[in-house]
Design a protein around this motif. Structure first.
Motif, mmCIF file in Angstrom:
data_model
loop_
_atom_site.group_PDB
_atom_site.id
_atom_site.type_symbol
_atom_site.label_atom_id
_atom_site.label_comp_id
_atom_site.label_asym_id
_atom_site.label_seq_id
_atom_site.Cartn_x
_atom_site.Cartn_y
_atom_site.Cartn_z
ATOM 1 N N LEU A 110 14.812 -20.261 -13.309
ATOM 2 C CA LEU A 110 14.401 -20.067 -14.783
ATOM 3 C C LEU A 110 14.640 -20.373 -15.579
ATOM 4 O O LEU A 110 14.277 -20.455 -17.232
ATOM 5 C CB LEU A 110 15.468 -18.627 -14.462
ATOM 6 N N GLU A 111 15.504 -21.362 -16.098
ATOM 7 C CA GLU A 111 16.323 -21.857 -17.115
ATOM 8 C C GLU A 111 14.859 -23.155 -17.481
ATOM 9 O O GLU A 111 15.014 -23.730 -18.795
ATOM 10 C CB GLU A 111 17.749 -23.052 -16.588
ATOM 11 N N LYS A 112 14.314 -23.438 -16.886
ATOM 12 C CA LYS A 112 13.598 -24.205 -16.873
ATOM 13 C C LYS A 112 12.288 -23.752 -17.681
ATOM 14 O O LYS A 112 11.726 -24.342 -18.434
ATOM 15 C CB LYS A 112 12.803 -25.078 -15.731
ATOM 16 N N GLN A 113 12.264 -22.367 -17.078
ATOM 17 C CA GLN A 113 10.924 -21.590 -18.104
ATOM 18 C C GLN A 113 11.625 -21.448 -18.960
ATOM 19 O O GLN A 113 10.191 -20.902 -20.621
ATOM 20 C CB GLN A 113 10.686 -20.062 -16.349
ATOM 21 N N ILE A 114 12.698 -21.050 -19.642
ATOM 22 C CA ILE A 114 12.985 -20.354 -20.676
ATOM 23 C C ILE A 114 12.965 -21.567 -21.783
ATOM 24 O O ILE A 114 12.110 -21.753 -22.589
ATOM 25 C CB ILE A 114 14.017 -20.329 -21.125
ATOM 26 N N LEU A 115 13.167 -23.089 -21.026
ATOM 27 C CA LEU A 115 12.775 -24.349 -22.064
ATOM 28 C C LEU A 115 11.485 -24.616 -22.293
ATOM 29 O O LEU A 115 10.988 -24.655 -23.003
ATOM 30 C CB LEU A 115 13.393 -25.572 -21.260
ATOM 31 N N GLU A 116 10.415 -24.279 -21.018
ATOM 32 C CA GLU A 116 9.063 -24.368 -21.877
ATOM 33 C C GLU A 116 8.316 -23.142 -22.865
ATOM 34 O O GLU A 116 7.978 -23.894 -23.219
ATOM 35 C CB GLU A 116 8.588 -24.316 -20.328
ATOM 36 N N SER A 117 8.648 -22.270 -22.323
ATOM 37 C CA SER A 117 8.398 -20.760 -23.167
ATOM 38 C C SER A 117 9.511 -20.766 -24.918
ATOM 39 O O SER A 117 9.287 -21.412 -25.297
ATOM 40 C CB SER A 117 9.704 -19.570 -23.140
ATOM 41 N N GLU A 118 10.374 -22.389 -24.365
ATOM 42 C CA GLU A 118 11.242 -21.802 -25.847
ATOM 43 C C GLU A 118 10.159 -23.129 -26.901
ATOM 44 O O GLU A 118 9.848 -23.100 -28.417
ATOM 45 C CB GLU A 118 12.421 -22.812 -25.927
ATOM 46 N N LYS A 119 9.335 -24.514 -25.566
ATOM 47 C CA LYS A 119 9.206 -25.036 -26.806
ATOM 48 C C LYS A 119 8.003 -25.189 -27.275
ATOM 49 O O LYS A 119 7.059 -24.611 -28.178
ATOM 50 C CB LYS A 119 9.060 -26.385 -25.336
ATOM 51 N N LYS A 120 7.042 -24.058 -26.398
ATOM 52 C CA LYS A 120 5.522 -23.694 -26.828
ATOM 53 C C LYS A 120 5.918 -22.136 -28.133
ATOM 54 O O LYS A 120 4.794 -22.257 -28.683
ATOM 55 C CB LYS A 120 5.072 -22.872 -25.831
ATOM 56 N N LEU A 121 6.832 -21.952 -27.714
ATOM 57 C CA LEU A 121 6.834 -20.769 -29.119
ATOM 58 C C LEU A 121 7.861 -21.339 -29.890
ATOM 59 O O LEU A 121 7.047 -21.461 -31.172
ATOM 60 C CB LEU A 121 7.861 -20.048 -29.027
ATOM 61 N N ALA A 122 7.493 -22.388 -30.325
ATOM 62 C CA ALA A 122 8.070 -23.556 -31.301
ATOM 63 C C ALA A 122 6.689 -24.432 -31.889
ATOM 64 O O ALA A 122 6.421 -24.537 -33.141
ATOM 65 C CB ALA A 122 8.825 -24.801 -31.062
ATOM 66 N N ASP A 123 5.846 -24.337 -30.298
ATOM 67 C CA ASP A 123 4.581 -25.227 -31.334
ATOM 68 C C ASP A 123 4.291 -24.397 -31.828
ATOM 69 O O ASP A 123 2.422 -24.886 -32.721
ATOM 70 C CB ASP A 123 3.620 -25.649 -29.618
ATOM 71 N N LEU A 124 3.733 -22.760 -31.135
ATOM 72 C CA LEU A 124 3.570 -22.428 -31.447
ATOM 73 C C LEU A 124 3.469 -21.946 -33.088
ATOM 74 O O LEU A 124 2.618 -21.262 -34.238
ATOM 75 C CB LEU A 124 3.272 -20.394 -31.032
ATOM 76 N N GLY A 125 4.784 -21.290 -33.595
ATOM 77 C CA GLY A 125 5.752 -21.118 -34.727
ATOM 78 C C GLY A 125 4.857 -22.349 -35.293
ATOM 79 O O GLY A 125 4.296 -22.381 -37.048
#
Length: 467
Positions: A110-125
């Motif tokens: 789950l922590e890995k998913q959160i980290l990947e989502s964090e990076k994806k959101l930053a990239d989209l931002g």
């Protein structure tokens, strides 16, 4: 749909932009040639640094997620269900420890998913900011285009409604129209594409945030389950409180006297009763394993490969030297520094440093005996595992330790939890990050060695400075 109407029955509009980029006016074309006043060339702005921009957006996204995590809580029914599931477990050391290992694996996923989502959101931002910046920089030109489209759609200039006596003006207007409309069409198409991309990015960001919220809720649930399991495990493994207190005090005294990791390890294994006895038992188990026949050794290896090695063992399931490319990094995060990199003090790093998210679980990278668990000099909170074959694994930088010295732990078993911020220590100097950082050092016969050959391929990678 506006542009065909422009070509069908519209005259021509000449757009004149005033000195103020936010004030735009439209004028009818005159028969005379229209000349635009020369504009002084503006100094081009330096292009933004993509790496710095992405790092800044990640920091912003991370702060937003930390704020979001504080608003998420489990319902009373969910907490009751968790408590009941723990109560229904078979209350044996083996079952509890296996449940802890399984819980830690789920939590790390789950922590890995959160980290990947964090990076994806930053990239989209970053992409969204790029489009917004492009629109802002072109706001004067876009105002001209929008004004022209509005003028030509609602109130066609009278260029095509002139009398036959003004044929020359009509021809001039038609020529000017042919020059203006393609440029307007090009800018209109580009504007439409930018707005469509912006809408798509906003939709993707909203979907990712929804998914991330669900993942964070699952992570909080798993964290609560682990807390309950740790409490049960503590009840089962708790021995005489006075004896544990005396050993803890003795270990603190030895840690205060020790001047190096080698000295600390040697003193622990020779002077702390529980560690000394457990280390002797583990060494004896290793000697017994070496006496096994090839057939018995193959059977033991097959049992370990099946994923259900003996949970009562007091020695590693495998010789540590045979575990290269098989270990998982104890935390989910980004590798900032590798063995041999500059450590910020003019020396080479003796271990690896990994940046994590707040309150990330730290698991045992391999089977091992806990020879030390506590604070040690500039390392902060530290755990030392004796992994056999002369290897010791050092983990430091944690906030809370959930194991004790003298205990044999299995690969994947939760040992500690990271804090909310980076711990100031000698192992985390010159790191441009406020994220919690875990320091990992492998030692063979008292000497630091590069840990990279032991990690799985997906865990290894080039260290990067998370600025």
């Amino acid at each position: 749909m506006i542009l065909p109407a422009i070509a069908a029955g519209v005259g021509v509009a000449v757009i004149v932009m005033s000195a103020d980029p936010f004030i735009v006016r439209a004028q009818d074309a005159a028969p005379e040639a229209v000349q635009s006043a020369p504009q002084p060339a503006a100094e081009p702005a330096p292009p933004p640094d993509p790496a710095a921009e992405l790092a800044a957006k990640r920091d912003q996204t991370r702060a937003e997620l930390e704020t979001l995590s504080k608003t998420i809580s489990l319902s009373t029914d969910k907490v009751s269900t968790l408590q009941q599931s723990i109560a229904d477990l078979e209350k044996s050391t083996e079952s509890i420890r296996q449940a802890l290992i399984d819980s830690a694996a789920r939590r790390k996923a789950l922590e890995k998913q959160i980290l990947e989502s964090e990076k994806k959101l930053a990239d989209l931002g970053v992409k969204e900011d790029g489009i917004r910046r492009s629109l802002h920089e072109r706001r004067g030109l876009l105002a001209e285009v929008l004004a022209a489209l509005q003028r030509m759609g609602r109130n066609p200039p009278p260029a095509l409604l002139v009398t036959p006596d003004d044929a020359l003006g009509s021809v001039r207007s038609a020529i000017l129209l042919g020059a203006v409309v393609p440029g307007i069409r090009k800018e209109t198409d580009k504007l439409a594409a930018d707005l469509a991309s912006l809408a798509a990015l906003q939709t993707a960001s909203a979907a990712e945030k929804t998914s991330l919220t669900a993942t964070m809720t699952d992570g909080i649930e798993e964290e609560r389950r682990m807390d309950l399991l740790l409490a049960e495990n503590d009840k089962l493994s708790r021995s005489n409180a006075a004896e544990l207190g005396a050993e803890r005090k003795r270990s603190e005294e030895l840690a205060g006297k020790a001047t190096s990791l080698e000295g600390l390890i040697a003193s622990m294994e020779s002077e702390i009763a529980s560690v000394r006895d457990a280390a002797a038992a583990a060494r004896q188990a290793e000697e017994n394993r070496k006496l096994l026949t090839d057939e018995q050794r193959a059977q033991a290896k097959a049992l370990a490969d099946s994923g259900v090695p003996d949970k009562n063992r007091i020695a590693p399931a495998y010789p540590f030297g045979e575990l290269k490319a098989k270990l998982e990094v104890p935390v989910t995060g980004d590798i900032l520094r590798q063995f041999g990199d500059a450590d910020g003090t003019g020396h080479e790093a003796m271990g690896m440093t990994v940046a994590t998210n707040p309150e990330t679980v730290v698991t045992a990278p391999a089977d091992g005996l806990v020879v030390f668990a506590g604070a040690f000099r500039s390392y902060g909170q530290m755990i030392i595992l004796d992994a056999g074959d002369g290897y010791h694994l050092v983990l430091s930088g944690m906030d809370t330790i959930n194991t004790r010295q003298g205990k044999f732990v299995f690969s994947g078993e939760p040992l500690a939890v990271m804090g909310a911020k980076r711990v100031a220590s000698a192992t985390a100097l010159a790191l441009e990050t406020n994220r919690p950082t875990l320091y990992i050092e492998f030692r063979k016969d008292g000497k630091p060695v590069d840990s990279r050959p032991w990690w799985t391929a997906k865990d290894t990678g080039k260290a990067r400075n998370d600025s």
